[in-house]
Motif scaffolding. Structure first.
Motif, PDB file in Angstrom:
ATOM      1  N   ASN A  38      81.320  24.702  58.736  1.00 18.40           N
ATOM      2  CA  ASN A  38      82.741  25.018  58.580  1.00 18.40           C
ATOM      3  C   ASN A  38      83.337  24.521  57.265  1.00 18.40           C
ATOM      4  O   ASN A  38      84.548  24.530  57.094  1.00 18.40           O
ATOM      5  N   GLY A  39      82.518  24.046  56.327  1.00 18.14           N
ATOM      6  CA  GLY A  39      83.038  23.606  55.040  1.00 18.14           C
ATOM      7  C   GLY A  39      82.229  22.494  54.416  1.00 18.14           C
ATOM      8  O   GLY A  39      81.138  22.173  54.866  1.00 18.14           O
ATOM      9  N   VAL A  40      82.795  21.889  53.386  1.00 18.30           N
ATOM     10  CA  VAL A  40      82.135  20.827  52.628  1.00 18.30           C
ATOM     11  C   VAL A  40      82.940  19.546  52.779  1.00 18.30           C
ATOM     12  O   VAL A  40      84.171  19.568  52.701  1.00 18.30           O
ATOM     13  N   MET A  41      82.237  18.437  53.015  1.00 21.92           N
ATOM     14  CA  MET A  41      82.905  17.139  53.146  1.00 21.92           C
ATOM     15  C   MET A  41      82.254  16.131  52.215  1.00 21.92           C
ATOM     16  O   MET A  41      81.029  16.047  52.153  1.00 21.92           O
ATOM     17  N   ASN A  42      83.099  15.360  51.533  1.00 28.74           N
ATOM     18  CA  ASN A  42      82.568  14.312  50.668  1.00 28.74           C
ATOM     19  C   ASN A  42      82.318  13.041  51.486  1.00 28.74           C
ATOM     20  O   ASN A  42      82.633  12.970  52.667  1.00 28.74           O
ATOM     21  N   ARG A  43      81.772  12.057  50.837  1.00 33.30           N
ATOM     22  CA  ARG A  43      81.378  10.802  51.491  1.00 33.30           C
ATOM     23  C   ARG A  43      82.536  10.167  52.254  1.00 33.30           C
ATOM     24  O   ARG A  43      82.389   9.791  53.418  1.00 33.30           O
ATOM     25  N   ASP A  44      83.686  10.029  51.604  1.00 36.36           N
ATOM     26  CA  ASP A  44      84.817   9.363  52.248  1.00 36.36           C
ATOM     27  C   ASP A  44      85.306  10.132  53.480  1.00 36.36           C
ATOM     28  O   ASP A  44      85.636   9.533  54.505  1.00 36.36           O
ATOM     29  N   GLU A  45      85.331  11.466  53.380  1.00 36.65           N
ATOM     30  CA  GLU A  45      85.742  12.286  54.530  1.00 36.65           C
ATOM     31  C   GLU A  45      84.762  12.133  55.688  1.00 36.65           C
ATOM     32  O   GLU A  45      85.164  12.056  56.848  1.00 36.65           O
ATOM     33  N   LEU A  46      83.481  12.077  55.372  1.00 32.86           N
ATOM     34  CA  LEU A  46      82.454  11.924  56.409  1.00 32.86           C
ATOM     35  C   LEU A  46      82.602  10.597  57.139  1.00 32.86           C
ATOM     36  O   LEU A  46      82.493  10.540  58.363  1.00 32.86           O
ATOM     37  N   ILE A  47      82.861   9.541  56.400  1.00 27.39           N
ATOM     38  CA  ILE A  47      83.019   8.221  57.016  1.00 27.39           C
ATOM     39  C   ILE A  47      84.166   8.250  58.023  1.00 27.39           C
ATOM     40  O   ILE A  47      84.021   7.809  59.163  1.00 27.39           O
ATOM     41  N   VAL A  48      85.298   8.805  57.627  1.00 30.17           N
ATOM     42  CA  VAL A  48      86.469   8.867  58.507  1.00 30.17           C
ATOM     43  C   VAL A  48      86.216   9.777  59.698  1.00 30.17           C
ATOM     44  O   VAL A  48      86.500   9.419  60.846  1.00 30.17           O
ATOM     45  N   ARG A  49      85.678  10.970  59.452  1.00 34.80           N
ATOM     46  CA  ARG A  49      85.492  11.942  60.530  1.00 34.80           C
ATOM     47  C   ARG A  49      84.498  11.464  61.581  1.00 34.80           C
ATOM     48  O   ARG A  49      84.691  11.675  62.772  1.00 34.80           O
ATOM     49  N   TRP A  50      83.404  10.819  61.152  1.00 34.71           N
ATOM     50  CA  TRP A  50      82.422  10.361  62.132  1.00 34.71           C
ATOM     51  C   TRP A  50      82.982   9.267  63.017  1.00 34.71           C
ATOM     52  O   TRP A  50      82.546   9.094  64.155  1.00 34.71           O
ATOM     53  N   GLU A  51      83.926   8.514  62.522  1.00 32.49           N
ATOM     54  CA  GLU A  51      84.550   7.481  63.345  1.00 32.49           C
ATOM     55  C   GLU A  51      85.349   8.088  64.495  1.00 32.49           C
ATOM     56  O   GLU A  51      85.644   7.415  65.468  1.00 32.49           O
ATOM     57  N   GLN A  52      85.696   9.362  64.392  1.00 31.92           N
ATOM     58  CA  GLN A  52      86.503  10.040  65.397  1.00 31.92           C
ATOM     59  C   GLN A  52      85.671  10.776  66.447  1.00 31.92           C
ATOM     60  O   GLN A  52      86.232  11.353  67.373  1.00 31.92           O
TER      61      GLN A  52
END
Length: 119
Positions: A38-52
């Motif tokens: 569904n798109g591209v995520m950078n390192r910082d976005e991945l860290i936040v999203r996986w916590e959810q």
């Protein structure tokens, strides 16, 4: 090369324990990113999203490793994952690791979901 594959498997272990964000924080280059369905995520976005997200169960198979040069390894494999927020996910995964300092670091990962394709 084998150490990069071990690190890739470690990502999935952490994912199954709800700690995937920590993996990206520790093992991804600052400019790294992941291409998802569904798109591209950078390192910082991945860290936040996986916590959810809640943990997933998974299975990995058919690994292929390619030493691109002395400092980069391309890893390709099949992944199956399942959980409350991602049901019956099947994809081919491609990851690129680079040698950084004294260890491998993830630069790039791409998910190619299974599906019909006339080739």
């Amino acid at each position: 090369m084998d150490q990069a594959w071990k690190l890739e498997r470690h990502f999935w272990e952490e994912l199954s324990e709800g700690r995937a964000g920590g993996f990206y924080a520790r093992h991804m280059t600052a400019d790294g990113y992941v291409v998802l369905p569904n798109g591209v995520m950078n390192r910082d976005e991945l860290i936040v999203r996986w916590e959810q997200h809640e943990p997933l169960t998974y299975e990995l198979s058919e690994p292929r490793l390619l030493l691109v040069d002395g400092g980069s390894v391309l890893i390709q494999y099949h992944a199956s994952a399942d959980g409350s927020w991602l049901s019956n996910y099947r994809a081919w995964i491609t990851s690129l690791y680079t040698w950084e300092g004294a260890d491998w670091a993830l630069v790039f990962r791409q998910h190619t979901p299974e599906g019909p394709f006339a080739f």
